[in-house]
Scaffold this motif. Sequence first.
Motif, PDB file in Angstrom:
ATOM      1  N   VAL A  29      18.112  28.296  16.260  1.00 50.63           N
ATOM      2  CA  VAL A  29      19.402  28.231  15.557  1.00 50.63           C
ATOM      3  C   VAL A  29      19.255  27.471  14.244  1.00 50.63           C
ATOM      4  CG1 VAL A  29      20.725  28.487  17.684  1.00 50.63           C
ATOM      5  CG2 VAL A  29      20.216  26.194  16.835  1.00 50.63           C
ATOM      6  N   ALA A  30      18.350  26.506  14.188  1.00 52.00           N
ATOM      7  CA  ALA A  30      18.103  25.813  12.918  1.00 52.00           C
ATOM      8  C   ALA A  30      17.487  26.781  11.906  1.00 52.00           C
ATOM      9  CB  ALA A  30      17.186  24.616  13.136  1.00 52.00           C
ATOM     10  N   SER A  31      16.571  27.652  12.371  1.00 53.52           N
ATOM     11  CA  SER A  31      15.961  28.640  11.478  1.00 53.52           C
ATOM     12  C   SER A  31      16.999  29.644  10.989  1.00 53.52           C
ATOM     13  CB  SER A  31      14.829  29.376  12.201  1.00 53.52           C
ATOM     14  OG  SER A  31      13.788  28.494  12.568  1.00 53.52           O
ATOM     15  N   ALA A  32      17.885  30.088  11.886  1.00 48.69           N
ATOM     16  CA  ALA A  32      18.948  31.013  11.488  1.00 48.69           C
ATOM     17  C   ALA A  32      19.893  30.353  10.496  1.00 48.69           C
ATOM     18  CB  ALA A  32      19.709  31.491  12.718  1.00 48.69           C
ATOM     19  N   ALA A  33      20.265  29.104  10.764  1.00 40.16           N
ATOM     20  CA  ALA A  33      21.174  28.390   9.864  1.00 40.16           C
ATOM     21  C   ALA A  33      20.559  28.224   8.479  1.00 40.16           C
ATOM     22  CB  ALA A  33      21.521  27.028  10.455  1.00 40.16           C
ATOM     23  N   GLU A  37      22.354  29.494   5.183  1.00 42.54           N
ATOM     24  CA  GLU A  37      22.675  28.569   4.083  1.00 42.54           C
ATOM     25  C   GLU A  37      22.231  29.148   2.747  1.00 42.54           C
ATOM     26  OE1 GLU A  37      24.015  25.465   3.869  1.00 42.54           O
ATOM     27  OE2 GLU A  37      24.199  24.779   5.946  1.00 42.54           O
ATOM     28  N   LYS A  38      21.075  29.797   2.714  1.00 47.68           N
ATOM     29  CA  LYS A  38      20.586  30.398   1.475  1.00 47.68           C
ATOM     30  C   LYS A  38      21.481  31.547   1.030  1.00 47.68           C
ATOM     31  CE  LYS A  38      15.744  29.131   2.207  1.00 47.68           C
ATOM     32  NZ  LYS A  38      14.366  29.636   2.482  1.00 47.68           N
ATOM     33  N   ALA A  39      22.225  32.133   1.982  1.00 44.81           N
ATOM     34  CA  ALA A  39      23.154  33.216   1.666  1.00 44.81           C
ATOM     35  C   ALA A  39      24.559  32.696   1.373  1.00 44.81           C
ATOM     36  CB  ALA A  39      23.202  34.214   2.823  1.00 44.81           C
ATOM     37  N   GLY A  40      24.710  31.359   1.274  1.00 39.76           N
ATOM     38  CA  GLY A  40      25.988  30.778   0.904  1.00 39.76           C
ATOM     39  C   GLY A  40      26.867  30.344   2.057  1.00 39.76           C
ATOM     40  N   PHE A  41      26.385  30.425   3.276  1.00 42.08           N
ATOM     41  CA  PHE A  41      27.171  29.963   4.418  1.00 42.08           C
ATOM     42  C   PHE A  41      27.163  28.435   4.471  1.00 42.08           C
ATOM     43  CE2 PHE A  41      26.630  34.311   5.388  1.00 42.08           C
ATOM     44  CZ  PHE A  41      27.480  34.671   6.427  1.00 42.08           C
TER      45      PHE A  41
END
Length: 434
Positions: A29-33, A37-41
């Motif tokens: 989940v840290a890798s997904a986050a 984040e790089k996509a603006g989430f």
Amino acid sequence: MRTRPRFDRGHTDDLMSFLAASPSPYHAVASAAERLEKAGFRQVEETDAWDASSGGKYVLRGGAIIAWFVPEGARAHTPFRIVGAHTDSPNLRVKPLPDAGAHGWRQVAVEIYGGPLLNSWLDRDLGLAGRLTLRDGSTRLVNVDRPLLRVPQLAIHMDRSVPTDGLKLDKQKHMQPIWGLGDDVREGDLIRFVEEECDLAPGEVTGWDLMTHSVEPPAYLGRDRELLAGPRMDNLLSVHAGTAALAAVATASGADALPYVPVLAAFDHEENGSQSDTGADGPLLGGVLERSVFARGGSYEDKARAFAGTVCLSSDTGHAVHPNYAERHDPTHHPRANRGPILKVNVNNRYATDGAGRAVFAAACEKAGVPFQSFVSNNAMPCGTTIGPITAARHGIKTVDIGVAILSMHSVRELCGVDDPPMLADALRAFLEG
């Protein structure tokens, strides 16, 4: 119809990096986050009040992540399009009293998590990873990604029955890994070692969720490098594809005109029944979706309308036809590698797919320009299940079970075709776009 998917083999390269960086659900989940984040989430805390702002948001809870993108001007009753997956994989997990040993060998006491193919864990170089809870209540990820432990197999000379009777493993007696030499069991030794690895003071770790993983990295395989061998593809392959699809939808031109709120729901604990606060049978997804509706000024009626129009694609790996055991498969359903994602059907609701759900997935694949295959179990074999039926029953949401066909499911190292992960991601993107 396009002749190639939006996601190419660069997606598979990134999947390999994702698998290597995600030895536990907490790392996954840290890798997904990080990718979101790089996509603006941005992360929102469950303990904070949520606002009606648009854009990408996500919630982390343990080994689960729920991420969603609210288009500009989305109504409170706007339905959701959900990609569901799970972050956990069968493995060996450290017990509360981990320090063990006998006959001059120092060992780590482990418990079997889920249903691993135990023989695949023998004679593997294993690392140790997971989550630490510190004395102040904070958490820390740890990943000892080097040869640290090993479960040694008994030599054939000491069990001549193996060639005729097969290998028989006792989960309690035969699966405890060694990690050194010594005649005394040193209480607290493993956790002191982990504290040193993380530059923590002795006694700072008061809780842990630790598990073993093979340190052999993912690799392309075969004469033409058309296969991918790697760990935890069940089901990080789907988590990675869902993350990529959601990020692509949220950053595409026209994202604010989406007719749905696209969602990624990646749960923990699927491999042991999903009954936890981070599992699909818990309240996490429903709570996040409800709060998203209410944050946009919605009422219970708006929530009911949104859920009634919502569809979930539950993406989990399935079984490619095995060339050495083809008789174990249904004779007319033989999913093959690099032939596209699979639609999983079981009339006894081990999978949630029905005819209407099939049509939704077929439309997404047609829009994406990717083929798909159908999977159904041999009538004489029990059928597995996943989060699909749980999601459908718990939330009243139309759910369709899909995935990628692989070999060696639940092995420490699984196998798929290199083109199937990007084709899955492309189909998921088309689905989320509506």
